[in-house]
Design a protein around this motif. Sequence first.
Motif, PDB file in Angstrom:
ATOM      1  N   VAL A  57       0.859  -1.179   0.000  1.00 30.01           N
ATOM      2  CA  VAL A  57       0.000   0.000   0.000  1.00 30.01           C
ATOM      3  C   VAL A  57       0.900   1.234   0.000  1.00 30.01           C
ATOM      4  O   VAL A  57       1.977   1.237   0.611  1.00 30.01           O
ATOM      5  CB  VAL A  57      -0.961   0.016   1.210  1.00 30.01           C
ATOM      6  N   THR A  58       0.462   2.270  -0.697  1.00 27.83           N
ATOM      7  CA  THR A  58       1.281   3.468  -0.848  1.00 27.83           C
ATOM      8  C   THR A  58       0.441   4.714  -0.610  1.00 27.83           C
ATOM      9  O   THR A  58      -0.784   4.708  -0.781  1.00 27.83           O
ATOM     10  CB  THR A  58       1.894   3.540  -2.255  1.00 27.83           C
ATOM     11  N   ALA A  59       1.114   5.787  -0.233  1.00 25.74           N
ATOM     12  CA  ALA A  59       0.489   7.105  -0.091  1.00 25.74           C
ATOM     13  C   ALA A  59       1.490   8.147  -0.563  1.00 25.74           C
ATOM     14  O   ALA A  59       2.657   8.130  -0.150  1.00 25.74           O
ATOM     15  CB  ALA A  59       0.077   7.369   1.351  1.00 25.74           C
ATOM     16  N   ASP A  60       1.026   9.040  -1.431  1.00 27.81           N
ATOM     17  CA  ASP A  60       1.865  10.117  -1.965  1.00 27.81           C
ATOM     18  C   ASP A  60       1.110  11.424  -1.751  1.00 27.81           C
ATOM     19  O   ASP A  60       0.073  11.661  -2.383  1.00 27.81           O
ATOM     20  CB  ASP A  60       2.158   9.882  -3.442  1.00 27.81           C
ATOM     21  N   LEU A  61       1.617  12.266  -0.861  1.00 32.26           N
ATOM     22  CA  LEU A  61       0.954  13.509  -0.479  1.00 32.26           C
ATOM     23  C   LEU A  61       1.776  14.689  -0.979  1.00 32.26           C
ATOM     24  O   LEU A  61       2.988  14.752  -0.745  1.00 32.26           O
ATOM     25  CB  LEU A  61       0.787  13.598   1.041  1.00 32.26           C
ATOM     26  N   VAL A  62       1.105  15.628  -1.674  1.00 24.31           N
ATOM     27  CA  VAL A  62       1.776  16.804  -2.230  1.00 24.31           C
ATOM     28  C   VAL A  62       1.029  18.050  -1.770  1.00 24.31           C
ATOM     29  O   VAL A  62      -0.198  18.159  -1.963  1.00 24.31           O
ATOM     30  CB  VAL A  62       1.824  16.755  -3.774  1.00 24.31           C
ATOM     31  N   TRP A  63       1.747  18.983  -1.176  1.00 28.91           N
ATOM     32  CA  TRP A  63       1.160  20.226  -0.673  1.00 28.91           C
ATOM     33  C   TRP A  63       1.684  21.405  -1.479  1.00 28.91           C
ATOM     34  O   TRP A  63       2.908  21.578  -1.624  1.00 28.91           O
ATOM     35  CB  TRP A  63       1.514  20.403   0.810  1.00 28.91           C
ATOM     36  N   ARG A  64       0.743  22.174  -2.021  1.00 26.11           N
ATOM     37  CA  ARG A  64       1.057  23.364  -2.829  1.00 26.11           C
ATOM     38  C   ARG A  64       1.977  23.054  -4.013  1.00 26.11           C
ATOM     39  O   ARG A  64       2.753  23.903  -4.447  1.00 26.11           O
ATOM     40  CB  ARG A  64       1.651  24.474  -1.974  1.00 26.11           C
ATOM     41  N   ASP A  65       1.878  21.845  -4.510  1.00 25.17           N
ATOM     42  CA  ASP A  65       2.659  21.417  -5.672  1.00 25.17           C
ATOM     43  C   ASP A  65       4.159  21.588  -5.444  1.00 25.17           C
ATOM     44  O   ASP A  65       4.925  21.735  -6.400  1.00 25.17           O
ATOM     45  CB  ASP A  65       2.232  22.204  -6.918  1.00 25.17           C
ATOM     46  N   ARG A  66       4.591  21.526  -4.169  1.00 21.77           N
ATOM     47  CA  ARG A  66       6.012  21.698  -3.845  1.00 21.77           C
ATOM     48  C   ARG A  66       6.502  20.668  -2.833  1.00 21.77           C
ATOM     49  O   ARG A  66       7.504  20.004  -3.055  1.00 21.77           O
ATOM     50  CB  ARG A  66       6.279  23.107  -3.305  1.00 21.77           C
ATOM     51  N   TRP A  67       5.813  20.534  -1.699  1.00 20.70           N
ATOM     52  CA  TRP A  67       6.305  19.698  -0.610  1.00 20.70           C
ATOM     53  C   TRP A  67       5.672  18.316  -0.683  1.00 20.70           C
ATOM     54  O   TRP A  67       4.482  18.178  -0.904  1.00 20.70           O
ATOM     55  CB  TRP A  67       6.013  20.360   0.726  1.00 20.70           C
ATOM     56  N   ILE A  68       6.487  17.278  -0.460  1.00 24.10           N
ATOM     57  CA  ILE A  68       6.078  15.898  -0.757  1.00 24.10           C
ATOM     58  C   ILE A  68       6.344  15.005   0.447  1.00 24.10           C
ATOM     59  O   ILE A  68       7.383  15.127   1.116  1.00 24.10           O
ATOM     60  CB  ILE A  68       6.842  15.361  -1.981  1.00 24.10           C
ATOM     61  N   LEU A  69       5.410  14.090   0.706  1.00 22.01           N
ATOM     62  CA  LEU A  69       5.586  12.989   1.651  1.00 22.01           C
ATOM     63  C   LEU A  69       5.145  11.716   0.948  1.00 22.01           C
ATOM     64  O   LEU A  69       3.998  11.594   0.526  1.00 22.01           O
ATOM     65  CB  LEU A  69       4.764  13.209   2.920  1.00 22.01           C
ATOM     66  N   ASP A  70       6.078  10.765   0.825  1.00 16.10           N
ATOM     67  CA  ASP A  70       5.826   9.519   0.101  1.00 16.10           C
ATOM     68  C   ASP A  70       6.035   8.352   1.068  1.00 16.10           C
ATOM     69  O   ASP A  70       7.105   8.237   1.683  1.00 16.10           O
ATOM     70  CB  ASP A  70       6.785   9.412  -1.089  1.00 16.10           C
ATOM     71  N   ILE A  71       5.028   7.471   1.202  1.00 16.05           N
ATOM     72  CA  ILE A  71       5.073   6.361   2.159  1.00 16.05           C
ATOM     73  C   ILE A  71       4.744   5.067   1.427  1.00 16.05           C
ATOM     74  O   ILE A  71       3.775   5.005   0.667  1.00 16.05           O
ATOM     75  CB  ILE A  71       4.065   6.578   3.306  1.00 16.05           C
ATOM     76  N   ASP A  72       5.559   4.018   1.661  1.00 14.48           N
ATOM     77  CA  ASP A  72       5.335   2.677   1.104  1.00 14.48           C
ATOM     78  C   ASP A  72       5.396   1.660   2.237  1.00 14.48           C
ATOM     79  O   ASP A  72       6.301   1.712   3.083  1.00 14.48           O
ATOM     80  CB  ASP A  72       6.386   2.322   0.045  1.00 14.48           C
ATOM     81  N   LEU A  73       4.452   0.709   2.205  1.00 12.72           N
ATOM     82  CA  LEU A  73       4.408  -0.356   3.198  1.00 12.72           C
ATOM     83  C   LEU A  73       4.099  -1.655   2.477  1.00 12.72           C
ATOM     84  O   LEU A  73       3.088  -1.755   1.780  1.00 12.72           O
ATOM     85  CB  LEU A  73       3.347  -0.069   4.250  1.00 12.72           C
ATOM     86  N   GLY A  74       4.997  -2.663   2.621  1.00 15.40           N
ATOM     87  CA  GLY A  74       4.817  -3.919   1.899  1.00 15.40           C
ATOM     88  C   GLY A  74       5.086  -5.113   2.782  1.00 15.40           C
ATOM     89  O   GLY A  74       5.884  -5.052   3.726  1.00 15.40           O
ATOM     90  N   ALA A  75       4.410  -6.242   2.463  1.00 13.29           N
ATOM     91  CA  ALA A  75       4.590  -7.478   3.224  1.00 13.29           C
ATOM     92  C   ALA A  75       4.340  -8.668   2.319  1.00 13.29           C
ATOM     93  O   ALA A  75       3.432  -8.652   1.486  1.00 13.29           O
ATOM     94  CB  ALA A  75       3.646  -7.528   4.425  1.00 13.29           C
ATOM     95  N   GLY A  76       5.161  -9.708   2.495  1.00 11.33           N
ATOM     96  CA  GLY A  76       4.978 -10.974   1.806  1.00 11.33           C
ATOM     97  C   GLY A  76       5.003 -12.104   2.818  1.00 11.33           C
ATOM     98  O   GLY A  76       5.871 -12.136   3.703  1.00 11.33           O
ATOM     99  N   THR A  77       4.056 -13.006   2.730  1.00  6.21           N
ATOM    100  CA  THR A  77       3.925 -14.037   3.758  1.00  6.21           C
ATOM    101  C   THR A  77       4.253 -15.438   3.258  1.00  6.21           C
ATOM    102  O   THR A  77       4.221 -16.379   4.039  1.00  6.21           O
ATOM    103  CB  THR A  77       2.492 -14.048   4.317  1.00  6.21           C
ATOM    104  N   SER A  78       4.536 -15.599   1.994  1.00 10.07           N
ATOM    105  CA  SER A  78       4.850 -16.933   1.481  1.00 10.07           C
ATOM    106  C   SER A  78       5.904 -16.812   0.395  1.00 10.07           C
ATOM    107  O   SER A  78       5.953 -15.833  -0.344  1.00 10.07           O
ATOM    108  CB  SER A  78       3.596 -17.607   0.917  1.00 10.07           C
ATOM    109  N   GLY A  79       6.773 -17.800   0.324  1.00 11.96           N
ATOM    110  CA  GLY A  79       7.825 -17.800  -0.676  1.00 11.96           C
ATOM    111  C   GLY A  79       8.733 -18.994  -0.463  1.00 11.96           C
ATOM    112  O   GLY A  79       8.633 -19.703   0.538  1.00 11.96           O
ATOM    113  N   GLY A  80       9.615 -19.207  -1.395  1.00 13.75           N
ATOM    114  CA  GLY A  80      10.514 -20.344  -1.313  1.00 13.75           C
ATOM    115  C   GLY A  80      11.850 -20.029  -1.934  1.00 13.75           C
ATOM    116  O   GLY A  80      12.101 -18.914  -2.402  1.00 13.75           O
ATOM    117  N   GLY A  81      12.739 -21.028  -1.944  1.00 11.59           N
ATOM    118  CA  GLY A  81      14.058 -20.862  -2.519  1.00 11.59           C
ATOM    119  C   GLY A  81      14.978 -21.986  -2.093  1.00 11.59           C
ATOM    120  O   GLY A  81      14.534 -23.059  -1.681  1.00 11.59           O
TER     121      GLY A  81
END
Length: 335
Positions: free
Chosen positions: A99-123
């Motif tokens: 899930v992501t959030a990208d916040l821009v204020w007055r077309d100048r100041w930016i806050l970008d947040i990313d949150l990720g999770a994986g619960t299954s995999g192999g190798g």
Amino acid sequence: TLVIALVLADAAWAQREVVVLAPPTVDERPVLVQAPPPPPVLVPEERWVEIVPAFRADFGVRTWISTGQSSLSVAGANGTPPTLSHLRWSRLNNTIFEVTADLVWRDRWILDIDLGAGTSGGGTLRDRDFNDDGSLSSDTAHRLRNDQLFYFSFDLGYRFAAIEFDRRPGRFTFDGLIGFQHWEERYRAFDGVDLYPGTRVFTPGLTATNRFLWDSLRLGARAKLEYPRWSVEGRIYVIPFTSFEDTDIHHRRDDVRHDPSFIDRADGGGGVQGDLTFRYRLTPYMNLEAGYRWWSLRSGDGYTITRTDDADFISPFNGARTFRHGLTLGLSFWF
């Protein structure tokens, strides 16, 4: 007398000047001058101008279909041998929800947040050990379950450029970013195949557990080209500093503790991360997106703590690496 007066009056009238108005000649006729045409009315060319709100919020849900690999190397006591043990985790296939959030204020100041999770995999885990003279003493392979993958990042930014196109509807923006990322993965090795010397037999079950933790400073840039129906966005990050820790549990060894057996720590290092995303506007407030992402980190040198029931021992740690890449698919919404 009356006759004489009339005669004198006619003579006086005859002596007056008579002016005869002659008709005008051809050259003296009035000339008709045609008035100049009115100046053309200039209609301004239509332009596509995006109304930029004072505050804009973009939210997204994304799937990262990723594959990767990790490795680490440990030296012996006092650095002899230079490589005592080398572990490599490969074909780390994970599907990650983000899930992501990208916040821009007055077309100048930016806050970008990313949150990720994986619960299954192999190798697969390949574990090789070496003698003091550098010769191979052990080589084993284990099936792997990569069942806990998590990352969190946030970036603060400033928009250095926002350009509206005149001839063709469109917009270009360029942002500078600085932020922090926490990234961790857990690898659980099961069973085993003795590749060298080839005389050992592993019983089924859990063999080893490793948890990689990366905390990194990120410096980056983001560029976006946007048109009414589609857009493309690219991000690139340079990692000037990262802190690494690995906790290692050898479940079948009785000469080390199991809470954990080894701890590897290192500071410094660095890496590169980036992604490229294409978006197509389905509705005025929803986009379908697809892209590609790659992350690469390496640690600096550090130390390894070997934990036994009697005491802890410290030896040099040569470093660790993690690389992960793959396709991304998702939806994004903006308000």
